[in-house]
Design a protein around this motif. Structure first.
Motif, PDB file in Angstrom:
ATOM      1  N   VAL A 286      -6.751  -9.166  34.811  1.00 12.73           N
ATOM      2  CA  VAL A 286      -8.070  -9.629  34.367  1.00 12.73           C
ATOM      3  C   VAL A 286      -7.964 -11.061  33.869  1.00 12.73           C
ATOM      4  O   VAL A 286      -6.901 -11.546  33.497  1.00 12.73           O
ATOM      5  N   ASN A 287      -9.117 -11.727  33.850  1.00 13.89           N
ATOM      6  CA  ASN A 287      -9.201 -13.127  33.480  1.00 13.89           C
ATOM      7  C   ASN A 287      -9.643 -13.319  32.035  1.00 13.89           C
ATOM      8  O   ASN A 287     -10.218 -12.409  31.415  1.00 13.89           O
ATOM      9  N   HIS A 288      -9.403 -14.502  31.528  1.00 14.26           N
ATOM     10  CA  HIS A 288     -10.003 -14.966  30.285  1.00 14.26           C
ATOM     11  C   HIS A 288     -11.507 -14.693  30.363  1.00 14.26           C
ATOM     12  O   HIS A 288     -12.150 -14.988  31.365  1.00 14.26           O
ATOM     13  N   GLY A 289     -12.060 -14.111  29.325  1.00 10.87           N
ATOM     14  CA  GLY A 289     -13.483 -13.796  29.322  1.00 10.87           C
ATOM     15  C   GLY A 289     -13.819 -12.436  29.896  1.00 10.87           C
ATOM     16  O   GLY A 289     -14.990 -12.154  30.165  1.00 10.87           O
ATOM     17  N   PHE A 290     -12.823 -11.559  30.047  1.00 10.23           N
ATOM     18  CA  PHE A 290     -13.083 -10.262  30.692  1.00 10.23           C
ATOM     19  C   PHE A 290     -14.068  -9.400  29.925  1.00 10.23           C
ATOM     20  O   PHE A 290     -14.649  -8.478  30.484  1.00 10.23           O
ATOM     21  N   HIS A 291     -14.277  -9.675  28.628  1.00 10.20           N
ATOM     22  CA  HIS A 291     -15.225  -8.882  27.850  1.00 10.20           C
ATOM     23  C   HIS A 291     -16.660  -9.356  28.022  1.00 10.20           C
ATOM     24  O   HIS A 291     -17.604  -8.619  27.698  1.00 10.20           O
ATOM     25  N   ASN A 292     -16.847 -10.556  28.520  1.00 11.74           N
ATOM     26  CA  ASN A 292     -18.179 -11.170  28.608  1.00 11.74           C
ATOM     27  C   ASN A 292     -18.916 -10.643  29.830  1.00 11.74           C
ATOM     28  O   ASN A 292     -18.623 -11.018  30.963  1.00 11.74           O
ATOM     29  N   ASP A 293     -19.908  -9.788  29.598  1.00 10.03           N
ATOM     30  CA  ASP A 293     -20.590  -9.129  30.699  1.00 10.03           C
ATOM     31  C   ASP A 293     -21.692  -9.975  31.324  1.00 10.03           C
ATOM     32  O   ASP A 293     -22.506  -9.464  32.089  1.00 10.03           O
ATOM     33  N   SER A 294     -21.710 -11.263  31.038  1.00  8.42           N
ATOM     34  CA  SER A 294     -22.683 -12.148  31.672  1.00  8.42           C
ATOM     35  C   SER A 294     -22.089 -12.936  32.832  1.00  8.42           C
ATOM     36  O   SER A 294     -22.792 -13.728  33.467  1.00  8.42           O
ATOM     37  N   THR A 295     -20.807 -12.762  33.122  1.00  6.32           N
ATOM     38  CA  THR A 295     -20.182 -13.505  34.222  1.00  6.32           C
ATOM     39  C   THR A 295     -19.348 -12.571  35.099  1.00  6.32           C
ATOM     40  O   THR A 295     -19.036 -11.435  34.717  1.00  6.32           O
ATOM     41  N   GLY A 296     -18.943 -13.105  36.248  1.00  4.69           N
ATOM     42  CA  GLY A 296     -18.127 -12.345  37.186  1.00  4.69           C
ATOM     43  C   GLY A 296     -16.712 -12.099  36.698  1.00  4.69           C
ATOM     44  O   GLY A 296     -15.974 -11.340  37.332  1.00  4.69           O
ATOM     45  N   ARG A 297     -16.318 -12.744  35.614  1.00  4.52           N
ATOM     46  CA  ARG A 297     -14.994 -12.475  35.042  1.00  4.52           C
ATOM     47  C   ARG A 297     -14.964 -11.129  34.318  1.00  4.52           C
ATOM     48  O   ARG A 297     -13.894 -10.605  34.007  1.00  4.52           O
ATOM     49  N   TYR A 298     -16.144 -10.592  34.047  1.00 11.06           N
ATOM     50  CA  TYR A 298     -16.255  -9.317  33.327  1.00 11.06           C
ATOM     51  C   TYR A 298     -15.561  -8.209  34.101  1.00 11.06           C
ATOM     52  O   TYR A 298     -15.744  -8.059  35.310  1.00 11.06           O
ATOM     53  N   ASP A 299     -14.773  -7.445  33.378  1.00 13.61           N
ATOM     54  CA  ASP A 299     -14.113  -6.281  33.966  1.00 13.61           C
ATOM     55  C   ASP A 299     -14.489  -5.077  33.108  1.00 13.61           C
ATOM     56  O   ASP A 299     -13.982  -4.901  31.998  1.00 13.61           O
ATOM     57  N   GLU A 300     -15.394  -4.275  33.616  1.00 13.66           N
ATOM     58  CA  GLU A 300     -16.007  -3.231  32.792  1.00 13.66           C
ATOM     59  C   GLU A 300     -15.009  -2.252  32.174  1.00 13.66           C
ATOM     60  O   GLU A 300     -15.040  -2.023  30.963  1.00 13.66           O
ATOM     61  N   PRO A 301     -14.104  -1.633  32.951  1.00 15.22           N
ATOM     62  CA  PRO A 301     -13.206  -0.657  32.318  1.00 15.22           C
ATOM     63  C   PRO A 301     -12.287  -1.302  31.286  1.00 15.22           C
ATOM     64  O   PRO A 301     -12.009  -0.706  30.235  1.00 15.22           O
ATOM     65  N   THR A 302     -11.816  -2.523  31.565  1.00 17.22           N
ATOM     66  CA  THR A 302     -10.946  -3.193  30.607  1.00 17.22           C
ATOM     67  C   THR A 302     -11.724  -3.591  29.366  1.00 17.22           C
ATOM     68  O   THR A 302     -11.243  -3.442  28.229  1.00 17.22           O
ATOM     69  N   ALA A 303     -12.934  -4.103  29.556  1.00 17.85           N
ATOM     70  CA  ALA A 303     -13.768  -4.477  28.416  1.00 17.85           C
ATOM     71  C   ALA A 303     -14.054  -3.271  27.537  1.00 17.85           C
ATOM     72  O   ALA A 303     -13.986  -3.352  26.302  1.00 17.85           O
ATOM     73  N   GLU A 304     -14.357  -2.141  28.155  1.00 15.32           N
ATOM     74  CA  GLU A 304     -14.659  -0.941  27.377  1.00 15.32           C
ATOM     75  C   GLU A 304     -13.422  -0.438  26.641  1.00 15.32           C
ATOM     76  O   GLU A 304     -13.515   0.016  25.495  1.00 15.32           O
ATOM     77  N   LEU A 305     -12.269  -0.521  27.288  1.00 13.30           N
ATOM     78  CA  LEU A 305     -11.036  -0.105  26.627  1.00 13.30           C
ATOM     79  C   LEU A 305     -10.743  -1.005  25.433  1.00 13.30           C
ATOM     80  O   LEU A 305     -10.448  -0.521  24.328  1.00 13.30           O
ATOM     81  N   ALA A 306     -10.808  -2.325  25.651  1.00  6.64           N
ATOM     82  CA  ALA A 306     -10.517  -3.256  24.560  1.00  6.64           C
ATOM     83  C   ALA A 306     -11.526  -3.106  23.425  1.00  6.64           C
ATOM     84  O   ALA A 306     -11.158  -3.178  22.236  1.00  6.64           O
ATOM     85  N   TRP A 307     -12.784  -2.876  23.763  1.00  3.50           N
ATOM     86  CA  TRP A 307     -13.811  -2.738  22.724  1.00  3.50           C
ATOM     87  C   TRP A 307     -13.643  -1.438  21.953  1.00  3.50           C
ATOM     88  O   TRP A 307     -13.801  -1.404  20.727  1.00  3.50           O
ATOM     89  N   SER A 308     -13.308  -0.359  22.661  1.00  6.33           N
ATOM     90  CA  SER A 308     -13.100   0.917  21.962  1.00  6.33           C
ATOM     91  C   SER A 308     -11.909   0.811  21.008  1.00  6.33           C
ATOM     92  O   SER A 308     -11.939   1.358  19.897  1.00  6.33           O
ATOM     93  N   ARG A 309     -10.872   0.103  21.424  1.00  8.81           N
ATOM     94  CA  ARG A 309      -9.736  -0.123  20.538  1.00  8.81           C
ATOM     95  C   ARG A 309     -10.143  -0.963  19.324  1.00  8.81           C
ATOM     96  O   ARG A 309      -9.712  -0.708  18.191  1.00  8.81           O
ATOM     97  N   SER A 310     -10.981  -1.961  19.561  1.00 13.30           N
ATOM     98  CA  SER A 310     -11.438  -2.819  18.473  1.00 13.30           C
ATOM     99  C   SER A 310     -12.250  -2.019  17.461  1.00 13.30           C
ATOM    100  O   SER A 310     -12.060  -2.156  16.243  1.00 13.30           O
ATOM    101  N   LEU A 311     -13.156  -1.183  17.954  1.00  9.90           N
ATOM    102  CA  LEU A 311     -13.977  -0.372  17.058  1.00  9.90           C
ATOM    103  C   LEU A 311     -13.121   0.612  16.261  1.00  9.90           C
ATOM    104  O   LEU A 311     -13.349   0.817  15.052  1.00  9.90           O
ATOM    105  N   ALA A 312     -12.134   1.211  16.911  1.00 10.81           N
ATOM    106  CA  ALA A 312     -11.252   2.139  16.207  1.00 10.81           C
ATOM    107  C   ALA A 312     -10.449   1.409  15.133  1.00 10.81           C
ATOM    108  O   ALA A 312     -10.227   1.933  14.028  1.00 10.81           O
ATOM    109  N   PHE A 313     -10.031   0.199  15.443  1.00 15.48           N
ATOM    110  CA  PHE A 313      -9.288  -0.633  14.486  1.00 15.48           C
ATOM    111  C   PHE A 313     -10.156  -0.959  13.275  1.00 15.48           C
ATOM    112  O   PHE A 313      -9.727  -0.813  12.122  1.00 15.48           O
ATOM    113  N   PHE A 314     -11.395  -1.375  13.525  1.00 23.60           N
ATOM    114  CA  PHE A 314     -12.306  -1.660  12.421  1.00 23.60           C
ATOM    115  C   PHE A 314     -12.595  -0.399  11.611  1.00 23.60           C
ATOM    116  O   PHE A 314     -12.660  -0.444  10.373  1.00 23.60           O
ATOM    117  N   ASP A 315     -12.770   0.701  12.306  1.00 20.79           N
ATOM    118  CA  ASP A 315     -13.069   1.953  11.603  1.00 20.79           C
ATOM    119  C   ASP A 315     -11.948   2.311  10.636  1.00 20.79           C
ATOM    120  O   ASP A 315     -12.189   2.696   9.487  1.00 20.79           O
TER     121      ASP A 315
END
Length: 321
Positions: A286-315
């Motif tokens: 995946v590329n720099h910006g893979f979490h940004n769902d406004s561009t073609g660099r977005y990678d949905e499964p990776t973004a969701e994995l990284a975000w779920s990890r982030s939320l669990a970390f914050f929790d």
């Protein structure tokens, strides 16, 4: 580190866009090349069968695609608020999103007087990229509020009138500002947020690209005040500050983002020397910006994995004992 297969945001062209096009966009977005050079390089791919519309549509942001939580969502209350920044540009402004659960029962959203002072929540600072507070970052703030956090996304461009609605103009505006004053604005914003009357006293921060750098900078400059930081593809703070970092940090990296990844070995060595609390993930293919769902660099499964990890970390770090 868990591998995830790449998924495209939109229907892909008949042949994959070459990796060098994504690399050129990264150079363009970070001021290494100008727009003319970027477009000239893209034009060279037309001979390979791509149209310029296909290329720019895949690489340049389309913020209409980036709304996952509506600003009208009944579970949140969003507003723009100002905060003092005496060491920065004097005053800052940001997008504050509150969970509706913090309202007095039966009260209408939109009136800050209807917030129940007895109700508390963890707070998370959301830091934009190098072009001001765009719709994608505002949506990230809403996503956090929908999960029960008080989220605050400052706009580094407020002293110049705010994000102009155009990324090119936003990048030029942000590059014209004093970097040290911008940093002081974000330190002030973090302290303003942590002191919010409904804060539970625990401060988190998440940032993307330039925002990732700001999270690393906060971890170095206010290490005793930041309770959890999640930098997405961000560079570390200055060498002389890194000795102060103690975490907790969750660092998110993209395998194809060589520019940022080259800074990691030295930073990790310092974190280990500090005996810092950190975990780092490198997401393959995946590329720099893979979490940004406004561009073609977005990678949905990776973004969701990284975000779920982030939320669990914050929790764990912001809501746990």
């Amino acid at each position: 580190m868990s591998p995830h297969e790449k998924s495209e945001l939109i229907t892909p062209p008949s042949q994959p866009i070459p990796q060098e096009a994504f690399d050129w966009y990264d150079e363009y977005a970070h001021g290494i090349i100008d727009r003319r050079e970027f477009m000239t390089r893209l034009a060279g791919l037309v001979a390979l069968g791509f149209t310029m519309t296909t290329l720019t549509g895949a690489l340049l942001p389309n913020y209409a695609l980036a709304e996952q939580v509506s600003f009208n969502d009944p579970n949140i209350q969003a507003s723009y608020v100002k905060f003092p920044s005496p060491e920065g540009y004097g005053e800052g402004r940001g997008y504050l999103v509150m969970p509706s659960a913090l309202l007095v029962p039966g009260a209408a959203a939109g009136d800050p007087k209807t917030l129940d002072p007895a109700k508390k929540a963890a707070v998370v600072l959301v830091v934009h990229e190098n072009r001001g507070l765009n719709p994608y970052i505002e949506d990230v703030a809403r996503r956090l509020a929908a999960k029960g956090y008080i989220a605050f996304a400052p706009d580094a461009l407020y002293s110049l009138g705010g994000y102009p609605g155009n990324d090119d103009a936003g990048r030029a505006m942000q590059s014209s500002l004093d970097r040290a004053k911008i940093e002081q604005d974000f330190i002030a914003a973090a302290r303003f947020l942590k002191a919010h009357p409904q804060s539970n006293g625990k401060l988190g921060a998440v940032g993307f690209c330039f925002g990732g750098y700001i999270v690393n900078m906060l971890a170095a400059t206010i290490p005793d005040e930041l309770n959890a930081g999640v930098p997405f593809y961000g560079t570390p703070a200055a060498d002389e500050l890194r000795t102060r970092v103690k975490g907790p940090l969750m660092l998110q990296f993209a395998e194809l983002d060589q520019r940022i990844n080259d800074t990691w070995p030295a930073y990790e060595a310092q974190l280990k020397a500090n005996n810092a609390d950190y975990i780092a993930y490198l997401y393959p293919k995946v590329n720099h910006g893979f979490h940004n769902d406004s561009t073609g660099r977005y990678d949905e499964p990776t973004a969701e994995l990284a975000w779920s990890r982030s939320l669990a970390f914050f929790d764990t770090r912001l809501r746990g004992e």
